[in-house]
Design a protein around this motif. Structure first.
Motif, PDB file in Angstrom:
ATOM      1  N   GLU A  47     -27.873  20.692   4.170  1.00  0.00           N
ATOM      2  CA  GLU A  47     -26.973  20.635   5.380  1.00  0.00           C
ATOM      3  C   GLU A  47     -28.019  20.197   6.531  1.00  0.00           C
ATOM      4  N   GLY A  48     -28.427  19.291   7.181  1.00  0.00           N
ATOM      5  CA  GLY A  48     -28.642  18.960   8.196  1.00  0.00           C
ATOM      6  C   GLY A  48     -30.369  19.130   8.642  1.00  0.00           C
ATOM      7  N   ASP A  49     -30.707  18.513   7.421  1.00  0.00           N
ATOM      8  CA  ASP A  49     -32.454  17.894   6.908  1.00  0.00           C
ATOM      9  C   ASP A  49     -32.059  16.780   8.060  1.00  0.00           C
ATOM     10  N   VAL A  50     -32.532  16.270   8.408  1.00  0.00           N
ATOM     11  CA  VAL A  50     -33.032  14.910   8.784  1.00  0.00           C
ATOM     12  C   VAL A  50     -33.753  13.723   7.683  1.00  0.00           C
ATOM     13  N   LEU A  51     -33.687  12.040   7.927  1.00  0.00           N
ATOM     14  CA  LEU A  51     -33.897  11.808   7.419  1.00  0.00           C
ATOM     15  C   LEU A  51     -34.194  11.376   7.533  1.00  0.00           C
ATOM     16  N   LEU A  52     -35.716  10.819   7.515  1.00  0.00           N
ATOM     17  CA  LEU A  52     -36.935   9.475   8.490  1.00  0.00           C
ATOM     18  C   LEU A  52     -37.039   8.810   6.944  1.00  0.00           C
ATOM     19  N   GLY A  53     -36.346   7.562   7.294  1.00  0.00           N
ATOM     20  CA  GLY A  53     -36.989   6.080   6.741  1.00  0.00           C
ATOM     21  C   GLY A  53     -38.144   5.397   7.138  1.00  0.00           C
ATOM     22  N   LEU A  54     -38.891   4.768   6.168  1.00  0.00           N
ATOM     23  CA  LEU A  54     -40.088   4.413   6.273  1.00  0.00           C
ATOM     24  C   LEU A  54     -40.019   2.143   6.020  1.00  0.00           C
ATOM     25  N   THR A  69     -27.722   3.325  -1.410  1.00  0.00           N
ATOM     26  CA  THR A  69     -26.844   3.825  -1.754  1.00  0.00           C
ATOM     27  C   THR A  69     -26.335   4.529  -3.126  1.00  0.00           C
ATOM     28  N   GLU A  70     -27.236   3.728  -3.570  1.00  0.00           N
ATOM     29  CA  GLU A  70     -27.727   4.645  -5.493  1.00  0.00           C
ATOM     30  C   GLU A  70     -28.826   5.272  -5.143  1.00  0.00           C
ATOM     31  N   ASN A  71     -30.444   5.295  -3.907  1.00  0.00           N
ATOM     32  CA  ASN A  71     -30.545   6.009  -4.563  1.00  0.00           C
ATOM     33  C   ASN A  71     -31.407   7.500  -3.700  1.00  0.00           C
ATOM     34  N   LEU A  72     -30.626   7.723  -2.750  1.00  0.00           N
ATOM     35  CA  LEU A  72     -30.442   8.757  -1.594  1.00  0.00           C
ATOM     36  C   LEU A  72     -29.573   9.653  -2.408  1.00  0.00           C
ATOM     37  N   PRO A  73     -28.207   9.665  -3.330  1.00  0.00           N
ATOM     38  CA  PRO A  73     -28.038  11.153  -3.547  1.00  0.00           C
ATOM     39  C   PRO A  73     -28.866  11.470  -4.540  1.00  0.00           C
ATOM     40  N   ARG A  74     -29.907  10.589  -5.537  1.00  0.00           N
ATOM     41  CA  ARG A  74     -30.454  11.302  -6.416  1.00  0.00           C
ATOM     42  C   ARG A  74     -31.103  12.319  -6.614  1.00  0.00           C
ATOM     43  N   VAL A  75     -31.513  12.925  -5.381  1.00  0.00           N
ATOM     44  CA  VAL A  75     -32.505  13.925  -4.906  1.00  0.00           C
ATOM     45  C   VAL A  75     -30.955  15.005  -3.753  1.00  0.00           C
ATOM     46  N   LEU A  76     -30.127  14.455  -3.678  1.00  0.00           N
ATOM     47  CA  LEU A  76     -28.724  15.311  -2.618  1.00  0.00           C
ATOM     48  C   LEU A  76     -28.516  16.616  -3.878  1.00  0.00           C
ATOM     49  N   PRO A  77     -28.547  17.406  -3.605  1.00  0.00           N
ATOM     50  CA  PRO A  77     -27.886  18.987  -4.213  1.00  0.00           C
ATOM     51  C   PRO A  77     -26.343  18.779  -4.598  1.00  0.00           C
ATOM     52  N   GLU A  78     -26.096  18.475  -5.817  1.00  0.00           N
ATOM     53  CA  GLU A  78     -24.645  19.198  -5.578  1.00  0.00           C
ATOM     54  C   GLU A  78     -24.088  19.615  -4.583  1.00  0.00           C
ATOM     55  N   GLY A  79     -23.059  18.440  -4.022  1.00  0.00           N
ATOM     56  CA  GLY A  79     -22.341  18.851  -2.198  1.00  0.00           C
ATOM     57  C   GLY A  79     -22.241  18.943  -1.517  1.00  0.00           C
ATOM     58  N   LEU A  80     -24.065  18.259  -1.535  1.00  0.00           N
ATOM     59  CA  LEU A  80     -24.122  17.703  -0.217  1.00  0.00           C
ATOM     60  C   LEU A  80     -24.117  15.957  -0.038  1.00  0.00           C
ATOM     61  N   GLY A  81     -24.268  15.685   1.262  1.00  0.00           N
ATOM     62  CA  GLY A  81     -24.214  14.088   1.134  1.00  0.00           C
ATOM     63  C   GLY A  81     -25.299  13.896   2.209  1.00  0.00           C
ATOM     64  N   ALA A  82     -24.903  12.531   3.231  1.00  0.00           N
ATOM     65  CA  ALA A  82     -25.822  11.826   4.059  1.00  0.00           C
ATOM     66  C   ALA A  82     -24.879  10.845   4.655  1.00  0.00           C
ATOM     67  N   GLU A  83     -25.533  10.846   6.370  1.00  0.00           N
ATOM     68  CA  GLU A  83     -24.796   9.975   7.440  1.00  0.00           C
ATOM     69  C   GLU A  83     -25.853   9.443   8.057  1.00  0.00           C
ATOM     70  N   ILE A  84     -25.836   8.128   7.589  1.00  0.00           N
ATOM     71  CA  ILE A  84     -26.904   7.216   8.008  1.00  0.00           C
ATOM     72  C   ILE A  84     -26.250   5.704   9.035  1.00  0.00           C
ATOM     73  N   LEU A 106     -32.868   7.943  10.434  1.00  0.00           N
ATOM     74  CA  LEU A 106     -31.558   7.188  10.115  1.00  0.00           C
ATOM     75  C   LEU A 106     -30.577   8.202  10.030  1.00  0.00           C
ATOM     76  N   GLY A 107     -30.986   9.512   9.785  1.00  0.00           N
ATOM     77  CA  GLY A 107     -29.375  10.149  10.255  1.00  0.00           C
ATOM     78  C   GLY A 107     -29.748  11.813   9.182  1.00  0.00           C
ATOM     79  N   HIS A 108     -28.813  11.899   8.675  1.00  0.00           N
ATOM     80  CA  HIS A 108     -29.100  14.099   8.598  1.00  0.00           C
ATOM     81  C   HIS A 108     -27.735  13.801   7.009  1.00  0.00           C
ATOM     82  N   VAL A 109     -28.417  15.230   6.746  1.00  0.00           N
ATOM     83  CA  VAL A 109     -27.907  15.707   5.038  1.00  0.00           C
ATOM     84  C   VAL A 109     -26.320  16.219   5.550  1.00  0.00           C
ATOM     85  N   THR A 110     -25.423  15.846   5.410  1.00  0.00           N
ATOM     86  CA  THR A 110     -24.336  16.654   5.276  1.00  0.00           C
ATOM     87  C   THR A 110     -23.054  17.559   4.291  1.00  0.00           C
ATOM     88  N   GLY A 111     -22.595  18.014   5.076  1.00  0.00           N
ATOM     89  CA  GLY A 111     -21.934  19.424   3.535  1.00  0.00           C
ATOM     90  C   GLY A 111     -20.864  18.125   3.015  1.00  0.00           C
TER      91      GLY A 111
END
Length: 348
Positions: A178-185, A256-271, A332-337
């Motif tokens: 949680e709190g990790d930053v999302l950098l989009g290319l 919507t479908e690809n980012l969750p593939r690399v997030l551990p269970e219980g975490l999400g993201a805000e974009i 883009l945003g960050h990882v959330t809890g």
């Protein structure tokens, strides 16, 4: 003995071995361009050899990926602009490999057609070689299959296979928090997903491939055939610099479908959708088809072709490094809890 009948040949059945041999000779210089440390034997044998130790690995884990270019191939065949789909083929495989933390080492292709047209086939394979050069991997083999009766005249199909490696214990994703930053290319366009919908939109528009492109110079067909961007080299440098916890290649399914593939269970993201400008091709598609933002975000890359999930303390330095590598970088945003992807702002 003979019974007086004309003897049948493979060529009479529709398979031209001489054309296949001519193709191999023509593409050998393109394959040689891709040579790299570890290649022991390439085109011409029954198999290709690769030495992992010579490539610099001491305790390697192999990673493999396979893909195609989907119905984008239909546009390439219909327009005759076939060179770029070779780059697409490589990119779709190796961009996936690097998301595992692996360096692409070598690539093999499969080209199937009803009647081998040496010029077109060579153009495709030379594009594959160009993709391999950009990704730093070697084109060490492949298969050209001429299959009369299986494909209409002028049609062909492609598949690609990439193998990469990493040292044991270096696999990604790892350490996402949680709190990790999302950098989009930034992407270079539609890349190689969603083309069944793209083709439907062009049909609905009443325009042909030779029509003027509404969002950039040139024809509509040429613009839609812009090759998939290769992220391998800058991504590998970012991984080696430290602080990268995960990478997500934005292919079919979009953000919507690809980012969750690399997030551990219980975490999400805000974009934040306001963080980047949506390229003209996506704006055109949204307007042409009245496509809602949620549908766009789960179908297309919408201008973001790769997402790096990075330690917040390293985000600035990594963004600067990636920008210096020529990438268009967006925070883009960050990882959330909270599980799931939450979008703020407006797409387009």
């Amino acid at each position: 003995m003979t019974d007086g009948k004309n003897g049948l040949t493979y060529a009479a059945a529709g398979v031209d071995i001489d054309a296949g041999n001519a193709l191999v000779e023509r593409i050998k210089p393109a394959a040689r361009r891709t040579d790299r440390a570890g290649v022991m034997a390439g085109l011409g044998g029954f198999g290709a050899l690769f030495d992992l130790k010579a490539a610099g690995y001491s305790d390697p884990v192999l990673v493999a990926a396979t893909d195609g270019v989907g119905t984008k191939l239909r546009i390439a065949i219909d327009t005759g602009l076939v060179g770029g789909v070779g780059i697409d083929l490589v990119a779709m495989c190796v961009n996936d490999l690097v998301c595992q933390g692996a360096e692409p080492l070598f690539f093999l292709d499969y080209f199937a057609c009803g009647k081998l047209e040496t010029g077109a086939a060579a153009e495709v394979i030379e594009g594959i070689a160009e993709g391999c050069v950009r990704a730093g991997c070697a084109l060490i083999g492949g298969e050209t299959a001429e299959m009369p009766g299986m494909y209409p005249a002028g049609d062909f199909d492609l598949a690609g296979f990439a193998v990469g490696a990493m040292e044991r214990g270096a696999a990604l994703p790892a350490g996402v928090a949680e709190g990790d930053v999302l950098l989009g290319l930034g992407s270079d366009g539609v890349h190689s997903n969603g083309y069944s919908l793209v083709r439907k939109l062009v049909e609905v528009s009443g325009q042909g491939w030779e029509a003027d492109c509404p969002w950039q110079d040139g024809t509509l067909g040429a613009a839609l055939l812009t090759p998939t961007r290769l992220y391998v080299q800058p991504a590998l440098r970012a991984i080696r610099a430290g602080g990268v916890h995960a990478l997500a290649h934005v292919t079919g399914g979009g953000l919507t479908e690809n980012l969750p593939r690399v997030l551990p269970e219980g975490l999400g993201a805000e974009i934040d959708l306001d963080a980047w400008d949506v390229p003209g091709v996506f704006a055109w598609m949204m307007g042409q088809g009245g496509i809602a933002a949620p549908e766009m975000l789960k179908t297309f890359n919408c201008g973001i072709g790769m997402v790096l999930v990075v330690d917040a303390a390293r985000a600035g330095a990594l963004a600067d490094m990636l920008s210096a590598e020529g990438e268009r970088v967006t925070k883009l945003g960050h990882v959330t809890g909270t599980p799931g992807i939450v979008y703020t702002g407006r797409l387009g």
